[in-house]
Design a protein around this motif. Structure first.
Motif, PDB file in Angstrom:
ATOM      1  N   ARG A  86       0.852  -1.187   0.000  1.00 24.49           N
ATOM      2  CA  ARG A  86       0.000   0.000   0.000  1.00 24.49           C
ATOM      3  C   ARG A  86       0.894   1.245   0.000  1.00 24.49           C
ATOM      4  O   ARG A  86       2.116   1.125   0.133  1.00 24.49           O
ATOM      5  CB  ARG A  86      -0.924  -0.009   1.214  1.00 24.49           C
ATOM      6  CG  ARG A  86      -0.170   0.132   2.513  1.00 24.49           C
ATOM      7  CD  ARG A  86      -1.004  -0.198   3.730  1.00 24.49           C
ATOM      8  NE  ARG A  86      -0.297   0.262   4.924  1.00 24.49           N
ATOM      9  CZ  ARG A  86      -0.509   1.414   5.516  1.00 24.49           C
ATOM     10  NH1 ARG A  86      -1.425   2.254   5.055  1.00 24.49           N
ATOM     11  NH2 ARG A  86       0.177   1.777   6.575  1.00 24.49           N
ATOM     12  N   ILE A  87       0.278   2.400  -0.136  1.00 24.09           N
ATOM     13  CA  ILE A  87       1.060   3.635  -0.217  1.00 24.09           C
ATOM     14  C   ILE A  87       1.241   4.247   1.163  1.00 24.09           C
ATOM     15  O   ILE A  87       0.280   4.468   1.903  1.00 24.09           O
ATOM     16  CB  ILE A  87       0.363   4.665  -1.150  1.00 24.09           C
ATOM     17  CG1 ILE A  87       0.180   4.083  -2.562  1.00 24.09           C
ATOM     18  CG2 ILE A  87       1.155   5.975  -1.190  1.00 24.09           C
ATOM     19  CD1 ILE A  87       1.446   3.714  -3.289  1.00 24.09           C
ATOM     20  N   VAL A  88       2.488   4.492   1.486  1.00 26.79           N
ATOM     21  CA  VAL A  88       2.822   5.283   2.683  1.00 26.79           C
ATOM     22  C   VAL A  88       3.827   6.318   2.191  1.00 26.79           C
ATOM     23  O   VAL A  88       4.913   5.941   1.731  1.00 26.79           O
ATOM     24  CB  VAL A  88       3.477   4.404   3.776  1.00 26.79           C
ATOM     25  CG1 VAL A  88       3.858   5.261   4.980  1.00 26.79           C
ATOM     26  CG2 VAL A  88       2.547   3.274   4.198  1.00 26.79           C
ATOM     27  N   ASP A  89       3.460   7.580   2.211  1.00 25.10           N
ATOM     28  CA  ASP A  89       4.449   8.585   1.816  1.00 25.10           C
ATOM     29  C   ASP A  89       4.215   9.899   2.534  1.00 25.10           C
ATOM     30  O   ASP A  89       3.134  10.133   3.094  1.00 25.10           O
ATOM     31  CB  ASP A  89       4.531   8.762   0.287  1.00 25.10           C
ATOM     32  CG  ASP A  89       3.333   9.485  -0.302  1.00 25.10           C
ATOM     33  OD1 ASP A  89       3.014  10.591   0.168  1.00 25.10           O
ATOM     34  OD2 ASP A  89       2.733   8.954  -1.257  1.00 25.10           O
ATOM     35  N   GLU A  90       5.239  10.716   2.512  1.00 26.91           N
ATOM     36  CA  GLU A  90       5.208  11.959   3.304  1.00 26.91           C
ATOM     37  C   GLU A  90       4.100  12.902   2.861  1.00 26.91           C
ATOM     38  O   GLU A  90       3.498  13.584   3.670  1.00 26.91           O
ATOM     39  CB  GLU A  90       6.559  12.679   3.194  1.00 26.91           C
ATOM     40  CG  GLU A  90       7.612  12.037   4.053  1.00 26.91           C
ATOM     41  CD  GLU A  90       8.960  12.700   3.913  1.00 26.91           C
ATOM     42  OE1 GLU A  90       9.031  13.785   3.298  1.00 26.91           O
ATOM     43  OE2 GLU A  90       9.935  12.122   4.415  1.00 26.91           O
ATOM     44  N   LYS A  91       3.843  12.950   1.557  1.00 21.58           N
ATOM     45  CA  LYS A  91       2.818  13.875   1.050  1.00 21.58           C
ATOM     46  C   LYS A  91       1.429  13.452   1.538  1.00 21.58           C
ATOM     47  O   LYS A  91       0.615  14.285   1.964  1.00 21.58           O
ATOM     48  CB  LYS A  91       2.888  13.921  -0.484  1.00 21.58           C
ATOM     49  CG  LYS A  91       1.736  14.644  -1.158  1.00 21.58           C
ATOM     50  CD  LYS A  91       1.722  16.151  -0.841  1.00 21.58           C
ATOM     51  CE  LYS A  91       0.642  16.906  -1.576  1.00 21.58           C
ATOM     52  NZ  LYS A  91      -0.716  16.609  -1.139  1.00 21.58           N
ATOM     53  N   LEU A  92       1.162  12.132   1.462  1.00 20.76           N
ATOM     54  CA  LEU A  92      -0.130  11.608   1.916  1.00 20.76           C
ATOM     55  C   LEU A  92      -0.322  11.919   3.403  1.00 20.76           C
ATOM     56  O   LEU A  92      -1.389  12.343   3.844  1.00 20.76           O
ATOM     57  CB  LEU A  92      -0.152  10.089   1.694  1.00 20.76           C
ATOM     58  CG  LEU A  92      -1.491   9.385   1.671  1.00 20.76           C
ATOM     59  CD1 LEU A  92      -2.250   9.711   0.395  1.00 20.76           C
ATOM     60  CD2 LEU A  92      -1.306   7.870   1.762  1.00 20.76           C
ATOM     61  N   THR A  93       0.743  11.724   4.159  1.00 22.91           N
ATOM     62  CA  THR A  93       0.690  11.964   5.604  1.00 22.91           C
ATOM     63  C   THR A  93       0.501  13.454   5.898  1.00 22.91           C
ATOM     64  O   THR A  93      -0.309  13.837   6.747  1.00 22.91           O
ATOM     65  CB  THR A  93       2.006  11.461   6.244  1.00 22.91           C
ATOM     66  OG1 THR A  93       2.182  10.095   5.875  1.00 22.91           O
ATOM     67  CG2 THR A  93       1.983  11.569   7.742  1.00 22.91           C
ATOM     68  N   TRP A  94       1.238  14.280   5.178  1.00 21.53           N
ATOM     69  CA  TRP A  94       1.185  15.736   5.375  1.00 21.53           C
ATOM     70  C   TRP A  94      -0.228  16.263   5.145  1.00 21.53           C
ATOM     71  O   TRP A  94      -0.781  17.032   5.937  1.00 21.53           O
ATOM     72  CB  TRP A  94       2.185  16.366   4.400  1.00 21.53           C
ATOM     73  CG  TRP A  94       2.385  17.831   4.511  1.00 21.53           C
ATOM     74  CD1 TRP A  94       3.115  18.490   5.459  1.00 21.53           C
ATOM     75  CD2 TRP A  94       1.896  18.837   3.609  1.00 21.53           C
ATOM     76  NE1 TRP A  94       3.098  19.837   5.201  1.00 21.53           N
ATOM     77  CE2 TRP A  94       2.362  20.071   4.075  1.00 21.53           C
ATOM     78  CE3 TRP A  94       1.118  18.803   2.459  1.00 21.53           C
ATOM     79  CZ2 TRP A  94       2.072  21.274   3.430  1.00 21.53           C
ATOM     80  CZ3 TRP A  94       0.817  19.996   1.810  1.00 21.53           C
ATOM     81  CH2 TRP A  94       1.291  21.209   2.303  1.00 21.53           C
ATOM     82  N   SER A  95      -0.832  15.802   4.015  1.00 16.70           N
ATOM     83  CA  SER A  95      -2.185  16.284   3.693  1.00 16.70           C
ATOM     84  C   SER A  95      -3.189  15.819   4.740  1.00 16.70           C
ATOM     85  O   SER A  95      -4.066  16.582   5.161  1.00 16.70           O
ATOM     86  CB  SER A  95      -2.616  15.787   2.318  1.00 16.70           C
ATOM     87  OG  SER A  95      -1.796  16.333   1.330  1.00 16.70           O
ATOM     88  N   MET A  96      -3.074  14.562   5.152  1.00 19.45           N
ATOM     89  CA  MET A  96      -4.022  14.053   6.152  1.00 19.45           C
ATOM     90  C   MET A  96      -3.893  14.833   7.459  1.00 19.45           C
ATOM     91  O   MET A  96      -4.888  15.234   8.072  1.00 19.45           O
ATOM     92  CB  MET A  96      -3.780  12.556   6.391  1.00 19.45           C
ATOM     93  CG  MET A  96      -4.706  11.964   7.433  1.00 19.45           C
ATOM     94  SD  MET A  96      -6.462  12.179   7.038  1.00 19.45           S
ATOM     95  CE  MET A  96      -6.714  10.867   5.854  1.00 19.45           C
ATOM     96  N   THR A  97      -2.656  15.047   7.873  1.00 13.23           N
ATOM     97  CA  THR A  97      -2.460  15.778   9.128  1.00 13.23           C
ATOM     98  C   THR A  97      -3.036  17.176   9.019  1.00 13.23           C
ATOM     99  O   THR A  97      -3.723  17.655   9.934  1.00 13.23           O
ATOM    100  CB  THR A  97      -0.957  15.809   9.483  1.00 13.23           C
ATOM    101  OG1 THR A  97      -0.542  14.476   9.727  1.00 13.23           O
ATOM    102  CG2 THR A  97      -0.694  16.656  10.717  1.00 13.23           C
ATOM    103  N   ASN A  98      -2.797  17.847   7.900  1.00  7.57           N
ATOM    104  CA  ASN A  98      -3.326  19.208   7.742  1.00  7.57           C
ATOM    105  C   ASN A  98      -4.853  19.236   7.807  1.00  7.57           C
ATOM    106  O   ASN A  98      -5.456  20.145   8.393  1.00  7.57           O
ATOM    107  CB  ASN A  98      -2.859  19.816   6.420  1.00  7.57           C
ATOM    108  CG  ASN A  98      -1.395  20.180   6.470  1.00  7.57           C
ATOM    109  OD1 ASN A  98      -0.799  20.198   7.546  1.00  7.57           O
ATOM    110  ND2 ASN A  98      -0.805  20.443   5.325  1.00  7.57           N
ATOM    111  N   TYR A  99      -5.469  18.216   7.211  1.00  6.78           N
ATOM    112  CA  TYR A  99      -6.936  18.154   7.236  1.00  6.78           C
ATOM    113  C   TYR A  99      -7.429  17.990   8.676  1.00  6.78           C
ATOM    114  O   TYR A  99      -8.326  18.704   9.127  1.00  6.78           O
ATOM    115  CB  TYR A  99      -7.409  16.977   6.369  1.00  6.78           C
ATOM    116  CG  TYR A  99      -8.911  16.805   6.329  1.00  6.78           C
ATOM    117  CD1 TYR A  99      -9.662  17.297   5.264  1.00  6.78           C
ATOM    118  CD2 TYR A  99      -9.584  16.147   7.350  1.00  6.78           C
ATOM    119  CE1 TYR A  99     -11.044  17.142   5.222  1.00  6.78           C
ATOM    120  CE2 TYR A  99     -10.963  15.992   7.326  1.00  6.78           C
ATOM    121  CZ  TYR A  99     -11.678  16.487   6.257  1.00  6.78           C
ATOM    122  OH  TYR A  99     -13.052  16.330   6.228  1.00  6.78           O
TER     123      TYR A  99
END
Ligand code: NDP
Length: 306
Positions: A86-99
């Motif tokens: 599955r995908i784990v990456d900094e951009k995905l994490t960054w966007s989720m945290t910001n939301y």
């Protein structure tokens, strides 16, 4: 040998461009025009037609095009032994945290209240901040970062996970300590994977155990929430509001009661959308590792279901 992209209704061009940037000679076939199914060794999936993978006799690896894999594991045609990444990456994490941080701050600083006051020309300086203690259900790649950033902003954070954990940096509860976890918090964030155990976990019985007026943020999957229970939980005061990004049926049907409910803030499953530029390198890396029989990145534990 080739990679198949099976993501109906989405434009595959950006994925093709990114993947070819990292491996120029890559052979990519795109659903529904897959003419050489026997050559497919790796499938990249997002909401694929169930059963479709049985067309690929030489498939060796499945990659989700997102962080979740429930759409893959719910397909009985996916063999038990097939590795899934599955995908784990900094951009995905960054966007989720910001939301999620947006949701917590909106509740804490009551932006929705002031928007309503402004419409009525009301100047009300009372109680400008709601004290917040945040509970995160699911402290994995996304939930862990959410906790770090909220902690940095000065909010007390509490985590709930599947396994027992020693040395977790914040107060931590395992899944059989749910009541203790809920008693600590007044913002409840769901970042769990969708599994048979977590489906329907956000229900009226759980809401009754929350501190009165708890604010709910569900960014995981629509099926975590028993949707019929949410408005009654708001009416009873178990919850004071909710921010939802995911729903049982997406797009949310036009006649769904959530559209009209001012206590629920709805967004259309955009909390964190996979960015092909960010996710491309790990897909290519896993393709290479698969071919060389090396350990895969971000592999799903088939027994746990996430
Ligand atoms: P991870 O697999 O990294 O983390 C999952 C976490 O959930 C782990 O901490 C795990 O515990 C915990 N967990 C699993 N089952 C239970 C249970 N029964 N009770 C308590 N805790 C449990 O997942 P990610 O953080 O990468 O992603 C989480 C989910 O977010 C995805 O599955 C997806 O559904 C959703 N998502 C939504 C997006 C959106 O745009 N709305 C975008 C991206 C993801 P342990 O640590 O003990 O294993």
């Amino acid at each position: 040998m080739s990679i198949a992209i099976i993501s109906p209704g989405r434009d595959p061009k950006i994925w093709i461009n990114v993947l070819k940037k990292y491996q120029t000679d890559l052979d990519i076939q795109v659903y529904p025009e897959i003419e050489r199914p026997e050559e497919v060794e790796m499938a990249l999936l997002w909401q694929h037609p169930p059963g479709y993978l049985s067309n690929f006799p030489n498939l060796k690896l499945i990659s989700s095009l997102g962080a979740g894999v429930d759409h893959i594991l719910s397909d009985p045609a996916v063999p038990e032994s097939m590795p899934i990444v599955r995908i784990v990456d900094e951009k995905l994490t960054w966007s989720m945290t910001n939301y999620v941080v947006t949701g917590v701050l909106n509740f804490h600083r009551q932006i929705t209240r002031y928007q309503a006051d402004q419409k009525r020309s009301v100047w009300d300086m009372s109680n400008p901040e709601i004290p917040v203690k945040v509970g995160v259900m699911g402290v994995g790649a996304l939930g862990g970062d959410v906790m770090d950033k909220l902690h940095y902003l000065g909010f007390p954070v509490y985590g709930l996970g599947f396994t027992l954990k020693k040395d977790f940096p914040y107060p931590y509860f395992s899944r059989d300590q749910m009541d203790d976890f809920l008693s600590e918090i007044n913002v409840l964030i769901c970042l769990l994977p969708l599994t048979p155990e977590t489906e329907g976990i956000l229900n009226i019985e759980l809401f009754k155990k929350c501190n009165s007026g708890t604010y709910l943020i569900n960014v995981a999957r629509g099926k975590h929430l028993i949707e019929e229970d949410l408005i009654p939980a708001l009416d009873e005061g178990y919850l004071s509001g909710a921010m939802l990004d995911v729903y049982r049926k997406e797009p949310l049907p036009e006649d769904h009661p959530f559209w009209e409910e001012s206590r629920i803030l709805c967004t259309p499953h955009i909390a964190s959308v996979t960015n092909p530029e960010a996710a491309g390198p790990q897909i290519i890396e896993n393709f290479r590792r698969m071919k060389s029989n090396l350990d895969l990145l971000n592999i799903v534990d088939r027994d746990k279901g996430y």
